[in-house]
Write an enzyme that holds these catalytic residues in place. Structure first.
Site, PDB file in Angstrom:
ATOM      1  CD  GLU A  81      -9.087  17.011  31.301  1.00  0.00           C
ATOM      2  OE1 GLU A  81      -9.138  17.492  32.303  1.00  0.00           O
ATOM      3  OE2 GLU A  81      -9.210  15.786  31.056  1.00  0.00           O
ATOM      4  CB  CYS A 113      -5.290  15.866  24.848  1.00  0.00           C
ATOM      5  SG  CYS A 113      -4.727  15.431  27.182  1.00  0.00           S
ATOM      6  CG  HIS A 237      -1.193  16.303  23.118  1.00  0.00           C
ATOM      7  ND1 HIS A 237      -1.489  17.080  23.660  1.00  0.00           N
ATOM      8  CD2 HIS A 237      -1.158  14.962  24.457  1.00  0.00           C
ATOM      9  CE1 HIS A 237      -2.026  17.008  24.810  1.00  0.00           C
ATOM     10  NE2 HIS A 237      -1.489  15.475  25.646  1.00  0.00           N
TER      11      HIS A 237
END
Lengths: 348, 384, 137
Positions: A81, A113, A237
């Protein structure tokens, strides 16, 4: 989603820039309580680093581990990103610097993400379909947090890359299964031409991170007929350290299967790289035959979940390039003003 | 190669904010012409390196001719980095010796005050290979620092001994009215000046400067007719090397400088011991010892020892940079070589005033482009 | 005037060397040249082969640069190193990820690709070779 029959990790590489800023240093600047911070410190890219250079560093290590020449790579997909250019692919730069085959498919992927694991989905599919022999799936970010925002404590820089090819005995780990789970959930976003993302505060938790992560994990476990006991390591994550541990609690996963894959406390949240860096950390220590379940989360929102089985090639290949721990030990602490300079936050 | 120098002019090296590139070269040219008692010349050669970049001006030969009111002359610009001045002299000497010219003018000019300090560092780096020096973010200054360190390591010489060459240059420029820096420097002030690229201090490098110098080159028969003391140009030598020092077998060897010097001396039939003074191209302090050694005036690694013994002072055995050289007089790049030749002329006709070298019979001027990429040398002799 | 170095085709042509250290090696004397050559600058032979240099070498010497050239003003002071690559080829380039106190003459270094500069007018990022102390395994 069907079982993955013929795609494997042949090499993996991590890159963590050497500069670190402590959460306490940020807390001092913004008058926050240093005892209540989401991570201990975070990695900060240097003045001459960006998503492209970090993606290259991780890819070089991945190629070294794989023992695959760059010219055999015919797919380079970069999930990020923080593209250096709004228009102009990072992937072609990475491919050119590495010297991959000219006949390479390449694109930058954006899914907050989750963009790095989306690249893994693409490359495994290309390999399995027999369209390519080897491809590079990369997650890399120089994540930006607005000065003073809660994100500033965690938004970090780092990269991870996987060389993915056909399943062979000497590979690092075989992909067994994957699922993706997505909804439209506005928990975090950045509009075009804006420098910093906006987040929806507590809305990023239960309906966003937890709902998608847990749904993906439950789906992949049930579709395979696995229970938590069939998995040796769980990788998540990590927007902070609490979230993955909270998931473990909900799913009754013993923390011993989660803690080895925690990276956010020392590296911060490297966004598209985060769950891939965590996976690499597990590959540094896992034994052949062990099963890993890796799950990403990207705002907006969705999760990719993979089941992998570690193969014999791991034992020799993991020693060919610096490990997560070795890269982490390359550390230079910086203060807040240096951090502002390095991350180009001083604008006239 | 014998031909005669019968006039010279040197403008003060300075920041000439109010004068254009054309005005500077015209002023020097005119003064040299007046000095020679000639009314005109048939060839003009302009030595200039950065005109295209800083003034966006090409075709300088024609503009000089226009400024001087010269018509129907051969007019051109010569560029060979730091050797530009001697390359222009070579052009002038060649046309005079061949009979194509009776009288040729060489004007060296540079106007660096139109650029920033950062630009001047980049401009110097134009003498290096842009593709893999400039583009890597390496400047010529940084390369010079690496050579400096290697020199210190190889010959076990301290930085003070090398920095002393700046003191020596200022000793001479302090009494020179056309010098950029007309004051003395103590070794202490050199060593206390800020580092610009370790171990090079600010006072061991040159500063951007404007300047123009001119000389008039004439044939034997015309020289005889002129009522002007002159000197002869008896030797010229040039040589190239691999342009980037680190590409060479030995980056400190400066083989182009050795060869150019040897060729010039051979052409003149002069031995080293007969050279009474030497003008060097010390773009950085360490270039003085490196050039002295490459030219064979001292053993390798011995130049600093000799300097400290006073050998290279104005009244020493072999005076160098008699008007202050690049460091003291100043380094307007395209003009520097012409300054050095004009200064040698002043020494040999006995007009060097407070900078006069006693009994100066033979002088040598050595220039180089880059860090020894290309080199030129000229031997000039007094006419007695 | 626009500097040559801010023209996109200039850097584009350099990609093989400034991204990957590719050049031409003389088949007769073994000398390595950055980029393309048709004649060996050392021995004059015209038989040269394309080659990619190994990424590692050793640090011969280094300097700390305080006076920047154009385009590098924001990154001063920076380090410039003289390195001898494994094949004996000498290169100079910026050193990164280190301070002077981290450096020792003779230490192993590796090539990395970093952002060299950003062109002021076009905002084009120029990537290229730098060197750093080898990340230990």
């Amino acid at each position: 989603m069907p079982k993955i029959r013929n795609a494997a990790i042949h090499g993996y590489g991590v890159y963590i820039p050497m500069f670190r800023i402590k959460g306490a240093e940020l807390a001092k600047v913004w008058g926050k309580n240093a005892s209540d911070l989401p991570v201990k410190e975070k990695a900060v890219a240097g003045l001459d680093e960006d998503t492209v250079t970090m993606a290259v560093e991780a890819s070089k290590y991945a190629l070294k581990r794989a023992g695959v020449d760059a010219s055999s790579i015919s797919a380079v997909h970069v999930g990020t990103e923080s593209k250096p250019y709004a228009v102009k692919p990072s992937g072609t730069l990475v491919a050119e610097i590495l010297g991959t085959s000219r006949k390479t498919t390449s694109a930058d992927l954006e899914f907050a993400c989750k963009a790095g694991t989306e690249a893994v989905q693409f490359i495994t599919a290309l390999v399995e379909a027999g369209r390519i022999d080897y491809g590079l799936a990369i997650g890399a970010d120089t994540a930006q947090g607005r000065p003073g925002d809660a994100l500033e404590y965690t938004a970090a820089s780092g990269a991870a890359a996987l060389v993915i090819g056909p399943a062979k005995n000497d590979c690092v780990a075989k992909f067994d299964y994957s699922v993706s789970f997505v909804t439209d959930t506005p928990d975090f976003w950045r509009r075009s031409y804006e420098r910093y993302p906006v987040h929806a505060s507590r809305f990023t938790g239960e309906p966003a991170y937890f709902h998608h992560t847990i749904s993906a994990v439950n789906t992949i476990l049930s579709e395979n007929g696995y229970s938590v006991n069939d998995i040796d390591y769980f990788v998540f994550h990590q927007p902070n350290v609490k979230f993955p541990l909270a998931v473990a609690k909900v799913l009754s996963i013993p923390t011993s299967k989660v803690v080895p894959g925690l990276v956010a406390d020392m590296v911060g949240n490297t966004y598209a790289a985060c769950s891939m860096v965590a996976l690499a950390k597990i590959l540094d220590i896992a034994s052949p035959g062990q099963r890993i379940l890796a799950t990403s989360y990207g705002s907006g929102a969705g999760s990719d979940s993979f089941v992998l089985t570690v193969c014999d090639g791991i034992l020799e290949k993991r020693n060919r390039a610096p490990t997560y721990t070795e890269l982490l030990s390359r550390r230079k602490e910086i203060d807040y003003s240096t951090y502002l300079k390095y991350r180009d936050k001083i604008r006239m | 190669m014998r031909c005669f120098l019968c006039g010279a002019a040197v403008l003060k090296v300075d920041e000439h904010w109010d004068k254009s590139l054309a005005e500077l070269m015209a002023e020097a040219g005119l003064r040299a012409l007046e000095d020679s008692n000639l009314s005109t010349v048939d060839h003009v050669f302009v030595s200039n390196v950065y005109g295209e970049r800083l003034q966006e001006q090409a075709n300088l030969g024609t503009f000089l001719a226009e400024e001087l009111g010269l018509k129907n002359v051969v007019a051109t610009r010569v560029e060979a980095g730091g050797v530009s001045g001697l390359a222009a002299l070579y052009s002038a000497a060649t046309v005079v010796r061949s009979g194509l010219s009776k009288a040729a003018m060489v004007v060296g000019v540079e106007k660096m005050s139109d650029g920033t300090l950062e630009e001047s560092i980049s401009l110097m780096t134009m003498e290096e290979r842009q593709e893999y020096i400039g583009s890597f973010g390496v400047s010529q200054l940084a390369e010079a620092a690496l050579l400096y360190k290697e020199y210190m390591r190889r010959y076990k010489v301290g930085a003070e001994s090398i920095a002393y060459f700046s003191v020596l240059s200022h000793e001479n420029s302090s009494r020179c009215s056309h010098a950029q820096y007309q004051f003395k420097l103590s070794l202490e002030s050199v060593m206390n000046s800020p580092m610009i690229a370790e171990p090079i201090h600010r006072l061991e490098a040159t500063a951007p400067a404007d300047g123009a110098a001119a000389i008039i080159v004439v044939s034997d028969d015309l020289a005889e007719k002129l009522d002007r003391t002159n000197c002869t140009l008896t030797g010229l030598g040039f040589s190239n090397d691999l342009p980037v020092a680190f590409d060479r077998e030995d980056p400190l060897a400066m083989e182009a400088v050795s060869t150019a010097g040897r060729r010039a001396l051979e052409m003149a039939g002069v031995s080293r011991s007969e050279v009474d003074f030497l003008e060097l191209h010390e773009s950085y302090s360490v270039m003085s010892p490196l050039m002295l050694e490459a030219l064979g005036f001292t053993e390798r690694g011995q130049a600093c020892v000799k300097a400290e013994k006073g050998v290279f002072g104005l009244s020493g055995e072999l005076p160098i940079n008699t008007f202050g050289g690049l460091k003291g007089r100043g380094h307007p790049v395209g003009a520097s070589g012409v300054y050095a030749v004009a200064e040698a002329f002043l020494q040999l006709v006995g007009e060097a005033s407070k900078n006069q070298v006693a009994k100066a019979e033979r002088g040598m001027v050595v220039s180089m482009a880059g860090l020894g990429a290309y080199a030129g040398a000229a031997v000039l002799e007094a006419v007695r | 005037m626009k500097p040559l170095t801010s023209r996109p085709p200039f850097y584009w042509r350099l990609r093989p060397f400034i991204y990957r250290l590719e050049g031409s090696r003389c088949s007769v004397c073994g000398h390595f040249h950055p980029l393309n050559r048709v004649v060996c600058r050392r021995c004059g032979s015209r038989t040269l082969e394309r080659e990619r240099l190994n990424n590692a070498g050793r640090l011969v010497n280094y300097t700390v640069v305080h006076q920047a050239q154009e385009g590098f003003e924001k990154t001063t002071p920076y380090l410039v190193g003289w390195v001898e690559m494994d094949d004996g080829t000498n290169l100079v380039g910026q050193l990164t990820d280190c301070d002077p106190q981290d450096l020792k003459v003779g230490m192993t270094i590796e090539m990395v690709v970093r952002k060299l500069r950003v062109d002021g007018d076009s905002n084009l990022i120029v990537y290229g070779v730098k060197f750093r102390p080898l990340v230990q395994r």
